[in-house]
Design a protein around this motif. Sequence first.
Motif, PDB file in Angstrom:
ATOM      1  N   HIS A 160       0.935  -1.047  -0.207  1.00 10.64           N
ATOM      2  CA  HIS A 160      -0.041  -0.034  -0.038  1.00 10.64           C
ATOM      3  C   HIS A 160       1.040   1.149  -0.194  1.00 10.64           C
ATOM      4  N   GLU A 161       0.544   2.309  -0.787  1.00 14.64           N
ATOM      5  CA  GLU A 161       1.355   3.379  -0.917  1.00 14.64           C
ATOM      6  C   GLU A 161       0.581   4.752  -0.748  1.00 14.64           C
ATOM      7  N   ILE A 162       1.067   5.739  -0.137  1.00 13.54           N
ATOM      8  CA  ILE A 162       0.680   7.138  -0.021  1.00 13.54           C
ATOM      9  C   ILE A 162       1.592   8.072  -0.774  1.00 13.54           C
ATOM     10  N   PHE A 163       1.190   9.236  -1.338  1.00 17.63           N
ATOM     11  CA  PHE A 163       1.807  10.266  -2.057  1.00 17.63           C
ATOM     12  C   PHE A 163       1.201  11.200  -1.309  1.00 17.63           C
ATOM     13  N   PHE A 209       6.372  12.961  -0.917  1.00 17.02           N
ATOM     14  CA  PHE A 209       6.685  12.270   0.397  1.00 17.02           C
ATOM     15  C   PHE A 209       6.023  10.820   0.324  1.00 17.02           C
ATOM     16  N   GLY A 210       6.495   9.939   0.546  1.00 18.58           N
ATOM     17  CA  GLY A 210       5.708   8.564   0.484  1.00 18.58           C
ATOM     18  C   GLY A 210       5.873   7.679   1.356  1.00 18.58           C
ATOM     19  N   VAL A 211       4.934   6.911   1.669  1.00 18.68           N
ATOM     20  CA  VAL A 211       5.084   5.988   2.617  1.00 18.68           C
ATOM     21  C   VAL A 211       4.598   4.693   2.262  1.00 18.68           C
ATOM     22  N   GLY A 212       5.319   3.513   2.516  1.00 20.83           N
ATOM     23  CA  GLY A 212       4.758   2.264   1.837  1.00 20.83           C
ATOM     24  C   GLY A 212       4.817   0.976   2.913  1.00 20.83           C
ATOM     25  N   ALA A 223       6.279  -1.977   4.773  1.00 24.78           N
ATOM     26  CA  ALA A 223       7.511  -2.491   5.170  1.00 24.78           C
ATOM     27  C   ALA A 223       8.300  -3.240   4.086  1.00 24.78           C
ATOM     28  N   GLY A 224       9.415  -2.990   3.617  1.00 25.57           N
ATOM     29  CA  GLY A 224      10.239  -3.852   2.728  1.00 25.57           C
ATOM     30  C   GLY A 224      10.348  -3.118   1.568  1.00 25.57           C
ATOM     31  N   PHE A 225       9.069  -2.590   0.978  1.00 25.57           N
ATOM     32  CA  PHE A 225       9.012  -2.094  -0.514  1.00 25.57           C
ATOM     33  C   PHE A 225       9.871  -0.794  -0.716  1.00 25.57           C
ATOM     34  N   GLU A 226      10.433   0.049   0.416  1.00 26.63           N
ATOM     35  CA  GLU A 226      11.226   0.919   0.166  1.00 26.63           C
ATOM     36  C   GLU A 226      12.485   0.848  -0.640  1.00 26.63           C
ATOM     37  N   ARG A 227      13.242  -0.279  -0.446  1.00 25.92           N
ATOM     38  CA  ARG A 227      14.285  -0.656  -1.229  1.00 25.92           C
ATOM     39  C   ARG A 227      14.176  -1.038  -2.588  1.00 25.92           C
ATOM     40  N   PHE A 228      12.979  -1.137  -2.994  1.00 27.42           N
ATOM     41  CA  PHE A 228      12.564  -1.512  -4.340  1.00 27.42           C
ATOM     42  C   PHE A 228      13.073  -0.325  -5.037  1.00 27.42           C
TER      43      PHE A 228
END
Length: 181
Positions: free
Chosen positions: A77-80, A128-131, A133-138
Amino acid sequence: MTTFPADDPDKAPFAGVLPAAPRPFVLGNGEGEKSLVFDQLFNILLSADETDDQYGAFTMVGPKGDRIPAHKHFKTHEIFYVVDGEISVWMDDQADYHSKTTLTTGDFAYIPANVVHAFQIHNTTKVFGVGTAGFERFFHAMGQKTDATEPQGIYVPDYPTMRAAGEKYWTQFMPEFQFRD
């Protein structure tokens, strides 16, 4: 999500930038784990390691450009949140939700897992985004490590790199997908 080991190739080059454990810390302006993906600078501010596998946080800064390819994340899940600028976001749940929305400074979008989406930057924009956990290093798996504080140059990953990043981070690229504009 899964927290990846310390020697994971997507985080090992950044060892020591973030604490890699859930403890207090502060980053100054421009600090974090930075990668260039296409013409956009992604800066990871917080990862699964610091949040006990809860979420990750990042910024993206990019210039005006073409729409990125359609894709969906199976587990993320992501936020922008638009800090500054203007960006259009396309979202399609492949059922009854289809939208194209232009976000400007202060606007927010939420993209649940399995929703096809894409974006296009209209002028220099910071998000600014939040996703999950773990996805950030994509972004590291897709990009090129940099020390720059603003996007500089272009890094286009080859298709095998994109495919491997997608598989590892539960993302499907859908370049043939047609949004309803």
